[in-house]
Design a protein around this motif. Structure first.
Motif, short mmCIF file in Angstrom:
data_model
loop_
_atom_site.label_atom_id
_atom_site.label_comp_id
_atom_site.label_asym_id
_atom_site.label_seq_id
_atom_site.Cartn_x
_atom_site.Cartn_y
_atom_site.Cartn_z
N LEU A 10 0.84 -1.19 0.00
CA LEU A 10 0.00 0.00 0.00
C LEU A 10 0.88 1.26 0.00
CD1 LEU A 10 -2.75 -0.97 2.61
CD2 LEU A 10 -2.98 -0.91 0.14
N PRO A 11 1.19 1.81 -1.17
CA PRO A 11 1.99 3.04 -1.22
C PRO A 11 1.15 4.28 -0.95
CG PRO A 11 1.47 2.30 -3.44
CD PRO A 11 0.89 1.27 -2.50
N VAL A 12 1.74 5.26 -0.28
CA VAL A 12 1.09 6.53 0.04
C VAL A 12 1.89 7.66 -0.58
CG1 VAL A 12 0.37 8.08 1.90
CG2 VAL A 12 0.19 5.61 2.22
N GLU A 13 1.24 8.49 -1.37
CA GLU A 13 1.93 9.61 -1.99
C GLU A 13 1.66 10.92 -1.25
OE1 GLU A 13 2.64 11.55 -6.43
OE2 GLU A 13 0.76 10.52 -6.00
N ARG A 17 -3.95 13.21 2.59
CA ARG A 17 -5.13 12.74 1.87
C ARG A 17 -5.30 11.22 1.95
NH1 ARG A 17 -5.77 13.60 -4.59
NH2 ARG A 17 -4.01 12.16 -4.58
N GLU A 18 -4.19 10.48 1.89
CA GLU A 18 -4.27 9.04 1.68
C GLU A 18 -3.97 8.18 2.90
OE1 GLU A 18 -1.66 8.08 -1.60
OE2 GLU A 18 -2.06 10.02 -2.52
N ARG A 140 -11.36 6.16 1.99
CA ARG A 140 -11.36 7.54 2.48
C ARG A 140 -12.75 7.94 2.95
NH1 ARG A 140 -8.91 10.77 -2.49
NH2 ARG A 140 -10.05 12.46 -1.47
N PHE A 141 -13.77 7.46 2.25
CA PHE A 141 -15.13 7.80 2.63
C PHE A 141 -15.66 6.90 3.75
CE2 PHE A 141 -16.87 10.32 -1.25
CZ PHE A 141 -15.82 11.22 -1.12
N GLY A 243 -2.61 17.41 8.67
CA GLY A 243 -3.52 16.38 9.11
C GLY A 243 -4.65 16.09 8.13
N ASN A 244 -5.38 15.04 8.42
CA ASN A 244 -6.49 14.62 7.58
C ASN A 244 -7.58 15.69 7.57
OD1 ASN A 244 -9.15 13.13 6.99
ND2 ASN A 244 -7.61 11.58 6.51
N ILE A 245 -8.21 15.89 6.42
CA ILE A 245 -9.24 16.90 6.26
C ILE A 245 -10.42 16.67 7.19
CG2 ILE A 245 -10.30 15.62 4.36
CD1 ILE A 245 -10.24 19.45 4.78
#
Length: 417
Positions: A10-13, A17-18, A140-141, A243-245
């Motif tokens: 599981l790569p995160v860019e 957001r991810e 994400r949702f 941080g996360n939205i």
């Protein structure tokens, strides 16, 4: 202990957001018996070249980037699945040309779609690949759903204690207000116009509500300094992207946006939302159909005043129908069903190739090193992962007993004990 099902990469860019969504997916994957390699995108790519064959998650991307990721993963012996981070809202022709070319789709074992719209666009151009496409929504949702909102409770309280009642303004103008400076492009004239319209609106809102904090959260590809410069004289304006939205949406009293995915997220959270649309364009306008719509500055401030002082939410709580014009044509959504569950069910159907003995993992796994200088890097610590997972354990009412091992800088292996 559950059977070892093999590896998932599981790569995160873009961390803000991810990451949380990937941590969520990794948590439940590890509980099911997978070993998960998660972290900075390039580090996961490097790990995938050295560690056992498994399932590699492509996050989509422009053609050149996507081609490199998929071909390298296939060359290393992995099965590739893909969940395009930009698969929610797009223009059909541009999407097929730039992000969903057939030459790479042929190497994808499973293509995960946000909703029916994305699936129909893909199979409309690739009817023979219909069986590859699966509607799963997006983890994400999942994080917006009631089950998981307590993850952000403490952070939300800290934000509220620091900023009080505040207006959150999300921007998305990187095609003009780029990180390296302003870019005039004939194809993005409307973005330039929107950028300056938002600056004007924010200045007027500052003046109208001098005792209310305004948080500007730029798109990660934007030049943050341009906003700080524009509002240097306004004590109640803060430019923040950390941080996360979700925690910012939960803490905000009202959210203002134009065409942002965060507008959809705010809507699904049930937060007061204002879609500021000072002029029309030919862009995808689904997010702008949500909440209250304001076409000028006076309407924006009237909506804000109603929400802040008159406890009126106006149209922000209206429900769009689930017809072809509705939100749920674009994103699969249910409060009780979860994207991570759909994804793992599909992963369980993938038959992985035998793992060569030379790639087997020892008790002390060898570390992955990256000696090249990279532009995009972020920090990820074991403590961050453990803190997130302790909250998930609390939600699930159990101890997951997950082992977290460092495989390199910002790279970790997650598996069940």
């Amino acid at each position: 202990m559950k059977k070892n099902k093999g590896w998932i990469y599981l790569p995160v860019e873009v961390k803000v957001r991810e990451l949380d969504a990937k941590l969520l997916l990794a948590y439940y994957a590890a509980k099911e018996g997978y070993q998960v390699g998660l972290g900075d995108h390039i580090m996961v790519e490097l790990a995938a070249e050295e560690y056992p064959n498994g399932i590699f998650f492509s996050k989509g991307g422009p053609h050149g980037f996507r081609k490199r990721i998929i071909t390298h993963a296939k060359k290393s012996g992995h099965k590739v699945v893909e969940l395009d981070e930009e698969g929610l809202l797009f223009k059909e022709k541009q999407y097929l040309r730039d992000r969903m070319r057939r030459d790479m789709l042929q190497f994808v074992t499973q293509e995960y779609c946000w909703g029916l719209y994305q699936k129909e666009v893909i199979i409309g151009a690739n009817s023979d690949y219909k069986k590859k496409c699966h509607i799963v929504g997006n983890p994400r949702f999942d994080l917006l759903k009631p089950k998981f909102r307590s993850i952000y409770k403490e952070d939300t309280e800290q934000i509220t204690n620091k900023y009080g009642e505040f207006i959150l303004i999300n921007t998305r103008f990187s095609q003009y207000n780029a990180a390296k400076g302003k870019k005039d492009n004939i194809h993005f004239k409307h973005i330039k116009k929107l950028y300056y319209s938002f600056l004007e609106m924010i200045k007027a809102t500052c003046k109208k509500f001098p005792n209310i904090n305004i948080i500007i959260r730029p798109h990660p590809g934007e030049n943050f300094a341009s906003y700080r410069k524009a509002f240097a004289g306004n004590h109640n304006v803060h430019v923040i992207h950390e941080g996360n939205i979700i925690k910012w949406l939960l803490a905000a009293k009202v959210i203002i946006h134009n065409g942002c995915t965060s507008g959809i997220e705010a809507f699904l959270l049930g937060k007061p939302l204002i879609s500021y649309v000072p002029f029309t364009s030919n862009e995808m306008n689904i997010p702008n159909q949500l909440g209250a719509k304001a076409t000028n500055i006076d309407e924006v401030n009237a909506c804000v005043e109603d929400i802040l002082y008159k406890n009126k939410t106006q149209d922000h709580a209206k429900q769009m129908d689930q017809s072809e014009e509705g939100l749920f044509y674009y994103c699969d959504w249910s409060k009780d069903n979860f994207s991570y569950e759909s994804i793992l069910r599909l992963c369980n159907m993938i038959q992985l190739p035998p793992q060569p003995k030379k790639s087997s993992l020892t008790k002390k796994p060898f570390l992955i090193k990256d000696n090249k200088k990279r532009k995009r890097r972020f920090s990820l610590t074991e403590k961050e992962i453990k803190n997130f997972y302790s909250k998930l354990d609390e939600i699930e009412g159990e101890n997951s007993h997950l082992i977290i091992r460092k495989l390199g800088n910002n790279l970790y292996q997650i598996q069940k004990r």
